[in-house]
Design a protein around this motif. Structure first.
Motif, PDB file in Angstrom:
ATOM      1  N   GLU A 112       1.305   2.624 -12.449  1.00 42.94           N
ATOM      2  CA  GLU A 112       1.532   1.701 -13.477  1.00 42.94           C
ATOM      3  C   GLU A 112       1.814   0.390 -12.740  1.00 42.94           C
ATOM      4  N   GLN A 113       0.815  -0.617 -13.232  1.00 46.00           N
ATOM      5  CA  GLN A 113       0.887  -1.991 -13.080  1.00 46.00           C
ATOM      6  C   GLN A 113       1.963  -2.898 -13.975  1.00 46.00           C
ATOM      7  N   PRO A 114       2.622  -3.985 -13.460  1.00 43.30           N
ATOM      8  CA  PRO A 114       2.820  -4.189 -12.035  1.00 43.30           C
ATOM      9  C   PRO A 114       3.567  -3.070 -11.271  1.00 43.30           C
ATOM     10  N   LEU A 115       3.467  -3.041  -9.874  1.00 41.49           N
ATOM     11  CA  LEU A 115       4.187  -1.990  -9.156  1.00 41.49           C
ATOM     12  C   LEU A 115       5.442  -2.318  -9.209  1.00 41.49           C
ATOM     13  N   THR A 158      -8.179   0.335  -4.009  1.00 46.58           N
ATOM     14  CA  THR A 158      -7.387   0.441  -5.258  1.00 46.58           C
ATOM     15  C   THR A 158      -7.964  -0.677  -6.468  1.00 46.58           C
ATOM     16  N   PRO A 159      -7.898   0.000  -7.802  1.00 45.32           N
ATOM     17  CA  PRO A 159      -8.312  -1.162  -8.791  1.00 45.32           C
ATOM     18  C   PRO A 159      -7.370  -1.940  -8.984  1.00 45.32           C
ATOM     19  N   ARG A 160      -6.227  -2.094  -8.909  1.00 46.36           N
ATOM     20  CA  ARG A 160      -5.332  -3.215  -8.998  1.00 46.36           C
ATOM     21  C   ARG A 160      -4.342  -3.034  -8.184  1.00 46.36           C
ATOM     22  N   ASN A 201      10.182  -5.464  -3.563  1.00 48.29           N
ATOM     23  CA  ASN A 201       8.817  -6.215  -3.698  1.00 48.29           C
ATOM     24  C   ASN A 201       8.692  -7.573  -3.174  1.00 48.29           C
ATOM     25  N   LEU A 202       7.568  -7.892  -2.701  1.00 46.02           N
ATOM     26  CA  LEU A 202       7.780  -9.459  -2.049  1.00 46.02           C
ATOM     27  C   LEU A 202       6.100  -9.920  -2.704  1.00 46.02           C
ATOM     28  N   GLY A 203       6.142 -10.983  -3.540  1.00 46.04           N
ATOM     29  CA  GLY A 203       4.854 -11.385  -3.988  1.00 46.04           C
ATOM     30  C   GLY A 203       5.028 -12.526  -4.910  1.00 46.04           C
ATOM     31  N   THR A 204       3.869 -12.865  -5.610  1.00 43.26           N
ATOM     32  CA  THR A 204       3.820 -13.851  -6.653  1.00 43.26           C
ATOM     33  C   THR A 204       4.058 -13.483  -8.008  1.00 43.26           C
ATOM     34  N   GLY A 205       3.637 -11.898  -8.206  1.00 44.43           N
ATOM     35  CA  GLY A 205       3.644 -11.783  -9.613  1.00 44.43           C
ATOM     36  C   GLY A 205       2.343 -12.111 -10.411  1.00 44.43           C
ATOM     37  N   LYS A 206       1.348 -12.510  -9.542  1.00 48.41           N
ATOM     38  CA  LYS A 206      -0.017 -13.041 -10.052  1.00 48.41           C
ATOM     39  C   LYS A 206      -0.938 -12.592  -9.282  1.00 48.41           C
ATOM     40  N   ASP A 207      -2.225 -12.091 -10.117  1.00 49.33           N
ATOM     41  CA  ASP A 207      -3.464 -11.754  -9.140  1.00 49.33           C
ATOM     42  C   ASP A 207      -4.775 -12.184 -10.008  1.00 49.33           C
ATOM     43  N   LEU A 208      -5.657 -12.010  -9.232  1.00 49.90           N
ATOM     44  CA  LEU A 208      -7.232 -12.264  -9.578  1.00 49.90           C
ATOM     45  C   LEU A 208      -7.992 -11.370  -9.036  1.00 49.90           C
ATOM     46  N   CYS A 221       0.854  -1.258  -0.154  1.00 52.70           N
ATOM     47  CA  CYS A 221       0.162  -0.024  -0.133  1.00 52.70           C
ATOM     48  C   CYS A 221       0.862   1.348  -0.250  1.00 52.70           C
ATOM     49  N   ILE A 222       2.244   1.329   0.308  1.00 56.52           N
ATOM     50  CA  ILE A 222       2.952   2.155   0.226  1.00 56.52           C
ATOM     51  C   ILE A 222       3.007   3.030  -1.432  1.00 56.52           C
ATOM     52  N   TYR A 223       2.514   2.322  -2.189  1.00 55.30           N
ATOM     53  CA  TYR A 223       2.755   2.552  -3.723  1.00 55.30           C
ATOM     54  C   TYR A 223       1.510   3.396  -4.212  1.00 55.30           C
ATOM     55  N   PRO A 224       1.706   4.352  -4.897  1.00 52.58           N
ATOM     56  CA  PRO A 224       0.441   5.214  -5.498  1.00 52.58           C
ATOM     57  C   PRO A 224      -0.562   4.578  -5.896  1.00 52.58           C
ATOM     58  N   LYS A 225      -2.083   4.907  -5.570  1.00 54.43           N
ATOM     59  CA  LYS A 225      -3.315   4.340  -6.184  1.00 54.43           C
ATOM     60  C   LYS A 225      -3.326   4.103  -7.482  1.00 54.43           C
ATOM     61  N   LEU A 226      -2.962   4.957  -8.186  1.00 50.98           N
ATOM     62  CA  LEU A 226      -2.988   4.558  -9.772  1.00 50.98           C
ATOM     63  C   LEU A 226      -1.625   4.582 -10.501  1.00 50.98           C
TER      64      LEU A 226
END
Length: 314
Positions: A113-116, A268-270, A232-239, A106-111
């Motif tokens: 560019e994706q991926p963050l 946040t949209p995404r 960043n720490l994640g999977t790189g995949k969303d749903l 959530c530290i990143y801006p709402k809009l």
């Protein structure tokens, strides 16, 4: 290696504690909130000076979902800034070799560019529904970066995507989206498969990471020499939230209707993370979402009578 884990009773901290405790190479030090108030600067500095750890892992935070952030902005801002400031400052003053700071996407801006990407930080306005927590975590990131830049400290910030797993908070007033869904679908299932009402439209997309994968990443940073201060720490995949709801519904066995309350905010949209920076340094996740939710639901069922509830006080 002598390691102090701050927040070892929380979902993330307990996962890190479990992981590090498997090795006899580490001496793990912990302190409960009654033993050490992390908001007390003098107490934190005295504690770190006394135990003299080589590593501090900061998994301590006041956390919650949209409702909690909107209702308690002061606590989310003040408590989190105080906790991390005291720990980072004490680490620096006492010459602690490594500091690992856990934050949030959530530290990143709402809009943004994706991926963050990590370089998206401070390039635009935040999501208003959790800006208080986000501002606190941005402060921690910049403190670690400043100490690395000015003093050459090996202090690293890990920004996980949405987390879940054993030890999560299932209080519907303060929980995040995934544990809230587990609780709602379970309660509706046991009460005759009654309808489940969820916030928003179901269209926003989210990424989720199991806490045991966070522990794996912390161990990777602990044993490595990191080139950057922020990862960043994640999977790189969303749903979509709708897809998530259907997955949780299937795992819990709920057969009733899902009702979407579009009068409530989507947030946040995404929020998809670019995880290539840490991937290039040799780490990737291992627990797929459906497996992880099933594991979390099993833990919930084992603890349904006394699951953790977060109580926020003035």
């Amino acid at each position: 290696m002598k390691i102090f884990i701050a927040g070892h009773r929380g979902m993330v901290g307990s996962a890190i504690f479990r992981s590090l405790s498997k090795s006899q190479d580490h001496q793990i030090i912990t302190a409960t909130s009654t033993e050490l108030d992390l908001r007390d600067q003098s107490a934190v500095n005295d504690f770190i000076n006394k135990i003299k750890p080589e590593v501090i892992i900061d998994a301590a935070a006041k956390v919650g979902g949209i409702m909690a952030n909107n209702t308690y902005p002061w606590q989310f801002l003040y408590d989190n800034v105080a906790i991390q400031t005291n720990l980072i400052n004490a680490a620096h003053k006492n010459d602690v070799e490594k500091f690992i700071f856990l934050g949030s996407s959530c530290i990143y801006p709402k809009l943004a560019e994706q991926p963050l990407r990590e370089d998206s930080l401070l390039t635009g306005p935040l999501e208003p529904t959790n800006e208080w927590y986000a501002i606190a975590k941005i402060t921690g990131v910049k403190m670690c970066e400043a100490l690395r830049k000015q003093y050459g400290r090996s202090y690293t910030s890990l920004m996980p995507t949405n987390l879940y797993g054993p030890g999560d908070n299932f209080d519907l007033e303060t929980s995040h989206v995934l544990p809230a869904m587990i609780r709602k679908f379970h309660d509706a299932m046991v009460s005759g498969h009654s309808p489940v009402t969820l916030w928003g439209s179901g269209t926003p997309k989210r990424e989720f990471l199991h806490v045991d994968d966070v522990a794996s990443a912390v161990l990777h940073v602990l044993n490595g020499s990191m080139d950057h201060s922020l990862y960043n720490l994640g999977t790189g995949k969303d749903l979509s939230i709708k897809e998530l709801a259907e997955m949780v519904q299937g795992i819990t066995g709920h057969k009733g209707e899902i009702v979407w309350d579009s009068s409530k905010p989507d947030g946040t949209p995404r929020k998809l993370m670019d995880v290539s920076r840490l991937g290039n340094e040799g780490w990737t996740y291992s627990i797929e979402l459906e497996e992880g939710i099933s594991d979390t639901y099993d833990w919930f069922l084992e603890n349904v009578e006394n699951f953790k509830e977060v109580k926020i006080t003035d």
